[in-house]
Design a protein around this motif. Structure first.
Motif, short mmCIF file in Angstrom:
data_model
loop_
_atom_site.label_atom_id
_atom_site.label_comp_id
_atom_site.label_asym_id
_atom_site.label_seq_id
_atom_site.Cartn_x
_atom_site.Cartn_y
_atom_site.Cartn_z
N TYR A 105 0.82 -1.22 0.00
CA TYR A 105 0.00 0.00 0.00
C TYR A 105 0.85 1.27 0.00
O TYR A 105 0.38 2.33 -0.39
N HIS A 106 2.10 1.16 0.45
CA HIS A 106 2.98 2.33 0.46
C HIS A 106 3.29 2.79 -0.96
O HIS A 106 3.68 3.94 -1.16
N ILE A 107 3.11 1.89 -1.93
CA ILE A 107 3.26 2.28 -3.34
C ILE A 107 1.92 2.81 -3.84
O ILE A 107 1.80 3.97 -4.19
N ASP A 108 0.93 1.95 -3.88
CA ASP A 108 -0.47 2.32 -4.13
C ASP A 108 -1.30 1.05 -4.01
O ASP A 108 -0.80 0.02 -3.54
N ASP A 109 -2.57 1.10 -4.42
CA ASP A 109 -3.46 -0.05 -4.27
C ASP A 109 -3.49 -0.95 -5.51
O ASP A 109 -4.18 -1.97 -5.51
N HIS A 110 -2.74 -0.59 -6.53
CA HIS A 110 -2.83 -1.26 -7.82
C HIS A 110 -2.56 -2.77 -7.72
O HIS A 110 -3.37 -3.59 -8.19
N HIS A 111 -1.44 -3.15 -7.14
CA HIS A 111 -1.08 -4.57 -7.09
C HIS A 111 -2.10 -5.38 -6.29
O HIS A 111 -2.42 -6.52 -6.66
N THR A 112 -2.59 -4.80 -5.20
CA THR A 112 -3.57 -5.51 -4.37
C THR A 112 -4.84 -5.77 -5.15
O THR A 112 -5.35 -6.90 -5.17
N VAL A 113 -5.38 -4.75 -5.79
CA VAL A 113 -6.64 -4.89 -6.54
C VAL A 113 -6.47 -5.86 -7.70
O VAL A 113 -7.29 -6.77 -7.91
N GLU A 114 -5.41 -5.70 -8.46
CA GLU A 114 -5.15 -6.57 -9.60
C GLU A 114 -4.98 -8.03 -9.16
O GLU A 114 -5.55 -8.95 -9.76
N ASP A 115 -4.21 -8.26 -8.11
CA ASP A 115 -3.93 -9.63 -7.68
C ASP A 115 -5.14 -10.29 -7.05
O ASP A 115 -5.30 -11.52 -7.14
N VAL A 116 -6.02 -9.52 -6.43
CA VAL A 116 -7.29 -10.10 -5.96
C VAL A 116 -8.12 -10.54 -7.16
O VAL A 116 -8.72 -11.62 -7.15
N GLY A 117 -8.15 -9.74 -8.22
CA GLY A 117 -8.86 -10.14 -9.43
C GLY A 117 -8.31 -11.43 -10.01
O GLY A 117 -9.07 -12.33 -10.39
#
Length: 195
Positions: free
Chosen positions: A59-71
């Protein structure tokens, strides 16, 4: 039982997904991204697919990886839970209104992933959530779920409503597509004999 559990651990995220296609829409989703949790809850509730999702991300970078990887993980879980797809309806479409917004979602559980995305968010953010991540989620979900997915905005001017209508429209279409067709419960819905 059409259930699946997926774990995905990378240098960017750590995710677990548990689903039950024959559930009641029970959800318990905690990704660390508030608006995204709200959308996942809608996806579960309106598809009647039970979902428990846990995610920790960079999250210190942004939410992109989290959202994409949940998908990605949710798509993998869907593929696993569907098995050989015997008996499913396979296709579905939903036109879903939400206040000013109307979104149409059409999908085919074809094992041929493809995303057509015709949504325009008027704002770059919904709270602290980057609106471009809505598409990123569905790209990962469609690709790893083997879904041909078309999402089209009919109209709308509120980004929150447009995004939520998209999640709910996909949910309602998914609910129908994964259901067992009582007229052909013993057959794979393809003239090829496989999906």
């Amino acid at each position: 039982m059409r259930k699946a559990s997926v774990t995905r651990a990378t240098a960017e995220t750590n995710i677990t997904v548990d689903i039950n296609l024959d559930g009641t829409g029970h959800y318990d989703n905690k990704t660390g991204v508030g608006f995204f949790d709200h959308m996942l809850d809608q996806l579960s509730r309106h598809s009647l697919i039970d979902m428990t999702i846990r995610a920790e991300g960079d999250y210190h970078i942004d939410d992109h990886h989290t959202v994409e990887d949940v998908g990605i993980s949710l798509g993998q879980a869907l593929t696993q839970a569907l098995g050989d797809k015997t008996g499913i309806r396979r296709y579905a479409t939903c036109h879903l209104p939400m206040d000013d917004a109307q979104v149409r979602a059409s999908l085919d559980l074809s094992a041929r992933p493809f995303l057509i995305w015709n949504l325009e968010m008027p704002t770059q953010k919904i709270g602290t959530f980057d609106t471009e991540l809505v598409r990123e989620f569905f790209q990962g979900f469609a690709t790893h779920g083997g879904i041909t997915l078309h999402v089209d905005q009919i109209h709308g001017f509120n980004s929150h409503h447009i995004a939520e209508a998209a999640f709910k429209a996909v949910a309602r279409a998914l609910r129908e597509a994964v259901e067992v067709d009582p007229r052909k419960a013993d057959a794979i819905p393809s003239t090829k004999g496989a999906l």
